[in-house]
Write an enzyme that holds these catalytic residues in place. Structure first.
Site, PDB file in Angstrom:
ATOM      1  CB  CYS A 257       2.895   8.059   4.141  1.00 16.60           C
ATOM      2  SG  CYS A 257       1.468   7.027   3.867  1.00 16.60           S
ATOM      3  NE  ARG A 324      -4.444   6.594   8.993  1.00 19.55           N
ATOM      4  CZ  ARG A 324      -4.088   5.663   8.108  1.00 19.55           C
ATOM      5  NH1 ARG A 324      -3.397   4.621   8.494  1.00 19.55           N
ATOM      6  NH2 ARG A 324      -4.424   5.788   6.842  1.00 19.55           N
TER       7      ARG A 324
HETATM    8  C1  UGA Z   1       2.673  10.307   0.505  1.00 24.70           C
HETATM    9  C2  UGA Z   1       3.404  10.367  -0.847  1.00 24.70           C
HETATM   10  O1  UGA Z   1       2.996  11.518  -1.583  1.00 24.70           O
HETATM   11  C3  UGA Z   1       3.112   9.114  -1.679  1.00 24.70           C
HETATM   12  O2  UGA Z   1       3.894   9.139  -2.860  1.00 24.70           O
HETATM   13  C4  UGA Z   1       3.483   7.884  -0.853  1.00 24.70           C
HETATM   14  O3  UGA Z   1       3.248   6.687  -1.570  1.00 24.70           O
HETATM   15  C5  UGA Z   1       2.655   7.882   0.408  1.00 24.70           C
HETATM   16  O4  UGA Z   1       2.975   9.075   1.160  1.00 24.70           O
HETATM   17  C6  UGA Z   1       2.986   6.638   1.175  1.00 24.70           C
HETATM   18  O5  UGA Z   1       4.128   6.475   1.610  1.00 24.70           O
HETATM   19  O6  UGA Z   1       2.150   5.736   1.248  1.00 24.70           O
HETATM   20  P1  UGA Z   1       0.236  11.065   1.301  1.00 24.70           P
HETATM   21  O7  UGA Z   1       0.774  10.965   2.683  1.00 24.70           O
HETATM   22  O8  UGA Z   1      -1.083  10.476   1.004  1.00 24.70           O
HETATM   23  O9  UGA Z   1       1.286  10.400   0.243  1.00 24.70           O
HETATM   24  O10 UGA Z   1       0.072  12.597   0.961  1.00 24.70           O
HETATM   25  P2  UGA Z   1       0.867  13.793   0.291  1.00 24.70           P
HETATM   26  O11 UGA Z   1      -0.002  14.330  -0.762  1.00 24.70           O
HETATM   27  O12 UGA Z   1       2.270  13.444  -0.050  1.00 24.70           O
HETATM   28  O13 UGA Z   1       0.871  14.848   1.494  1.00 24.70           O
HETATM   29  C7  UGA Z   1       1.593  14.606   2.691  1.00 24.70           C
HETATM   30  C8  UGA Z   1       1.588  15.850   3.548  1.00 24.70           C
HETATM   31  O14 UGA Z   1       2.374  16.879   2.951  1.00 24.70           O
HETATM   32  C9  UGA Z   1       0.206  16.475   3.762  1.00 24.70           C
HETATM   33  O15 UGA Z   1       0.126  16.928   5.090  1.00 24.70           O
HETATM   34  C10 UGA Z   1       0.175  17.652   2.789  1.00 24.70           C
HETATM   35  O16 UGA Z   1      -0.664  18.694   3.179  1.00 24.70           O
HETATM   36  C11 UGA Z   1       1.635  18.085   2.828  1.00 24.70           C
HETATM   37  N1  UGA Z   1       2.065  18.788   1.598  1.00 24.70           N
HETATM   38  C12 UGA Z   1       2.052  18.153   0.406  1.00 24.70           C
HETATM   39  C13 UGA Z   1       2.521  20.099   1.685  1.00 24.70           C
HETATM   40  O17 UGA Z   1       2.542  20.698   2.771  1.00 24.70           O
HETATM   41  N2  UGA Z   1       2.935  20.730   0.551  1.00 24.70           N
HETATM   42  C14 UGA Z   1       2.934  20.118  -0.661  1.00 24.70           C
HETATM   43  O18 UGA Z   1       3.327  20.750  -1.663  1.00 24.70           O
HETATM   44  C15 UGA Z   1       2.475  18.800  -0.734  1.00 24.70           C
END
Ligand code: UGA
Length: 432
Positions: A257, A324
């Site tokens: 995403c 992914r």
């Molecule tokens: C993300 C958004 O959080 C959702 O709100 C959104 O609806 C979704 O994309 C989407 O567009 O469908 P997601 O990709 O499942 O959700 O995961 P996240 O928890 O946001 O993490 C994304 C990436 O950022 C991961 O690689 C995670 O490790 C990283 N991350 C997250 C960090 O490096 N630091 C953080 O503090 C949080």
């Protein structure tokens, strides 16, 4: 009312489960992927989230790959198909356009068309004109972006922080009726135009990406200046105007995403000749962040060639099965390019199997112990619980070398003495 969900990926399945759970409507799930449907129908489909599986088992929505059967009698369609990135960052709308065309072909009644897929700003307007020309029916097109994160898709969809709904008054009233349970429980419905709702989705994901890139950039600065990024993140997060979420440093954001939506957002900005400088910087920082951490390892170890490196965390974040756009893929590839031996592990068997297919040159270990055995160094790339429980004893007894690089800062200060512990944006401890 008969409601069809088109596209049964993470979003479509959560959407279907939440509406099915209400028991108020005749729910239909449609997907062209016959293999996925067969697995869903036989109960062998791998669900990340048991709540969704339970609802499917108890409410038994009709699942079908038969386009006519799925679409003909329905009065509402939720489109939740994928909109992957093209090579230039633009969104590939092929599946979305196919879904619209199929609805126009088969709908036998006036209907609501609710767009859950993340689509470029202006897509709903084009969908309205397309449907007007392609069918005699009246369609009310609603843009209702999803905000669910993998691993918590059930709760994010069942009790969302907000419902963002773009469309006509009639369309917004329909969603207000359908999501009455959530609204009664306190979820605000924010009504707006289609294009505002489309933009709100990109703006939200870009903002989350910017938060992550900001903390990552600060982590590098903290490291240079001898400050501790975890303390800085605590201080930032305690300000209610900032909030603590998305302030955990690491090798960057991956997944299906944030990177894709950011790329699409930037391509829309280029096309509109309205550059988005902050999201652009977030993307740039995200490209640099894994390189930064790799250099740190390279410098500490005096080179990576012929080193056996245990790579911990293959999914794009901890606690899920999905690889992914996982940054671990690029990270392990860079290790291999530097002639290191990358022995990779994730607690998810599915993530391990997919990683093996995506990067055949890497060695995939089936257990954590096997991954660590004989390694010169270990590197933690995701915040999976399995890694937060690693003990010094285990590392010392299994590994050949005494280096633990932790890009997710999973351990409190002073956790290691007999090995060199190298976190991100804070002082290292112990010694090799
Ligand atoms: C993300 C958004 O959080 C959702 O709100 C959104 O609806 C979704 O994309 C989407 O567009 O469908 P997601 O990709 O499942 O959700 O995961 P996240 O928890 O946001 O993490 C994304 C990436 O950022 C991961 O690689 C995670 O490790 C990283 N991350 C997250 C960090 O490096 N630091 C953080 O503090 C949080």
């Amino acid at each position: 009312m008969r409601i069809t969900i088109v596209g049964l990926g993470t979003v479509g399945l959560a959407n279907l489960a939440v509406l099915a759970a209400d028991g108020a409507h005749e729910m239909v799930g449609y997907d062209k992927d016959a293999g996925r449907l067969a697995a869903l129908m036989s109960g062998s489909y791998h669900f990340d989230e048991p709540a969704i599986k339970d609802i499917f088992a108890s409410h038994k929505p009709l699942l079908t790959a038969d386009e006519g059967l799925a679409l003909r009698e329905s009065e509402a369609f939720f489109i939740a198909v994928g909109t992957p990135s093209l090579a230039d960052g633009r969104s590939d709308l092929t599946a979305f356009e196919e879904a619209l065309a199929a609805i126009a072909r088969h709908a036998s009644k006036d209907a609501f068309v609710v767009i859950r897929s993340t689509v470029p700003v202006g897509t709903a307007e084009r969908a309205i004109s397309f449907l007007r020309g392609a069918s005699e029916r009246h369609f009310s097109v609603i843009s209702m972006p999803e905000f669910l994160a993998e691993g918590s898709s059930w709760s994010d969809e069942n009790m969302p922080a907000r419902l963002v709904v773009g469309g006509s008054e009639e369309g917004i009233a329909f969603i207000r009726m359908l999501y009455g349970r959530q609204i009664a429980a306190g979820t605000p419905l924010i009504g707006m135009s289609n294009s505002s709702a489309e933009l709100a989705k990109y703006a939200a994901n870009a903002f989350l990406a910017m938060k992550i890139s900001y903390i990552n950039e600060l982590a590098r600065f903290a490291e240079r200046k001898g400050a501790d990024i975890e303390d800085v993140a605590l201080a930032l997060g305690a300000d209610p105007r900032i909030g603590p979420a998305m302030l955990r440093p690491g090798i960057g954001f991956g997944g299906s995403c944030l990177p894709k939506d950011l790329a699409s957002f930037l391509s829309q900005a280029r096309d509109a000749r309205e550059p988005l400088l902050l999201p652009q910087a977030a993307q740039r920082i995200n490209k640099e962040q894994p390189r930064f951490f790799l250099r740190k390892m390279e410098n500490s170890l005096g080179g990576l060639a012929n080193r056996r490196i245990a790579v911990l965390g293959l999914a794009y974040k901890g606690g899920i099965d999905d690889i992914r756009d996982s940054l671990s893929l690029g990270f392990a590839s860079s290790l291999l390019r530097r002639k290191a031996e990358a022995v990779c592990y994730d607690p998810s068997p599915l993530a391990r199997a997919d990683f093996r297919k995506a990067l055949p040159k890497a060695i995939i270990a089936d257990t954590l112990n096997e991954c660590l055995a004989g390694a010169d160094a270990a590197v933690i790339l995701t915040d999976d619980h399995a890694f937060a429980n690693l003990s010094e004893e285990k590392l010392v007894s299994l590994m050949k070398g005494r280096w633990l690089f932790d890009s997710r800062n999973l351990f409190p200060k002073g956790s290691f003495v007999r090995i060199a512990y190298v976190p991100l944006g804070r002082a290292p401890s112990g010694k090799p």
